[in-house]
Design a protein around this motif. Structure first.
Motif, PDB file in Angstrom:
ATOM      1  N   ALA A  35      66.376 123.772 -45.527  1.00 59.64           N
ATOM      2  CA  ALA A  35      65.735 122.480 -45.292  1.00 59.64           C
ATOM      3  C   ALA A  35      64.730 122.559 -44.144  1.00 59.64           C
ATOM      4  N   HIS A  36      65.053 123.307 -43.075  1.00 55.32           N
ATOM      5  CA  HIS A  36      64.115 123.490 -41.968  1.00 55.32           C
ATOM      6  C   HIS A  36      62.843 124.170 -42.463  1.00 55.32           C
ATOM      7  N   VAL A  37      63.026 125.240 -43.229  1.00 52.59           N
ATOM      8  CA  VAL A  37      61.884 125.997 -43.744  1.00 52.59           C
ATOM      9  C   VAL A  37      61.017 125.111 -44.633  1.00 52.59           C
ATOM     10  N   ALA A  38      61.649 124.384 -45.540  1.00 55.20           N
ATOM     11  CA  ALA A  38      60.901 123.518 -46.454  1.00 55.20           C
ATOM     12  C   ALA A  38      60.133 122.443 -45.692  1.00 55.20           C
ATOM     13  N   PRO A  46      59.905 126.674 -50.054  1.00 50.65           N
ATOM     14  CA  PRO A  46      60.968 127.614 -49.664  1.00 50.65           C
ATOM     15  C   PRO A  46      60.365 128.895 -49.077  1.00 50.65           C
ATOM     16  N   ALA A  47      61.140 129.577 -48.259  1.00 55.29           N
ATOM     17  CA  ALA A  47      60.689 130.848 -47.684  1.00 55.29           C
ATOM     18  C   ALA A  47      60.466 131.865 -48.800  1.00 55.29           C
ATOM     19  N   PRO A  48      59.417 132.680 -48.691  1.00 54.45           N
ATOM     20  CA  PRO A  48      59.150 133.685 -49.727  1.00 54.45           C
ATOM     21  C   PRO A  48      60.154 134.834 -49.725  1.00 54.45           C
ATOM     22  N   ASP A 100      64.237 118.640 -32.926  1.00 55.68           N
ATOM     23  CA  ASP A 100      64.343 117.474 -32.061  1.00 55.68           C
ATOM     24  C   ASP A 100      64.680 116.308 -32.979  1.00 55.68           C
ATOM     25  N   GLY A 101      65.966 115.998 -33.060  1.00 56.12           N
ATOM     26  CA  GLY A 101      66.407 114.988 -34.024  1.00 56.12           C
ATOM     27  C   GLY A 101      66.216 115.517 -35.431  1.00 56.12           C
ATOM     28  N   ASP A 102      65.441 114.808 -36.241  1.00 53.52           N
ATOM     29  CA  ASP A 102      65.184 115.264 -37.610  1.00 53.52           C
ATOM     30  C   ASP A 102      63.850 115.997 -37.738  1.00 53.52           C
ATOM     31  N   ARG A 103      63.189 116.258 -36.607  1.00 54.43           N
ATOM     32  CA  ARG A 103      61.896 116.963 -36.616  1.00 54.43           C
ATOM     33  C   ARG A 103      62.097 118.444 -36.313  1.00 54.43           C
ATOM     34  N   VAL A 104      61.475 119.285 -37.111  1.00 52.07           N
ATOM     35  CA  VAL A 104      61.512 120.727 -36.884  1.00 52.07           C
ATOM     36  C   VAL A 104      60.252 121.102 -36.107  1.00 52.07           C
TER      37      VAL A 104
END
Length: 124
Positions: free
Chosen positions: A11-14, A20-22, A32-36
């Motif tokens: 989910a972080h990568v997306a 998705p990561a290759p 930071d909360g829901d922010r990557v």
């Protein structure tokens, strides 16, 4: 609130890359909360490991303001601790046009290796 350093998830990568990561990699995320704000990881590639990282536009803006620099360096050092567990060289390529990318690599112990590839001294 100070951003947290956590194991990276799909989910972080997306959220940061928009897809998705290759490749499958082991890494960390600065959230930071829901922010990557950024992610970093290592993945095997033939006879070496490749360090990959991405800082969000928001993360870059915060760093430019002098905020969370210590968190970034802590995250980078944790990532290198993960990389040091491998017995293969670790290489990185700074993103073209990103001010300070080469300085950060040098600060973390990377050295120019070949053309735009840098090699981490801790893995040699």
């Amino acid at each position: 609130m100070k951003p947290q350093i956590v194991p990276v998830t799909a989910a972080h990568v997306a959220q940061l890359w928009g897809q998705p990561a290759p490749v499958t990699f082991q890494g960390i995320a600065v959230v930071d909360g829901d922010r990557v704000l950024g992610i970093a990881g290592v993945y095997p590639d033939a006879a070496r490991y490749v360090l990959v990282s991405k800082i969000s536009t928001e993360g870059r803006a915060l760093l430019a303001q002098g905020r969370y620099v210590r968190t970034l360096l802590t995250a980078a050092r944790r990532m290198l601790a993960i990389a040091s567990e491998r017995s293969l060289p670790v290489h990185a390529v700074p993103e073209p046009g990103v001010d300070g990318a080469c300085n950060l690599l040098r600060h973390l112990g990377f050295e120019p290796f070949y053309k735009d590839v840098w090699s981490w001294a801790g893995s040699r």
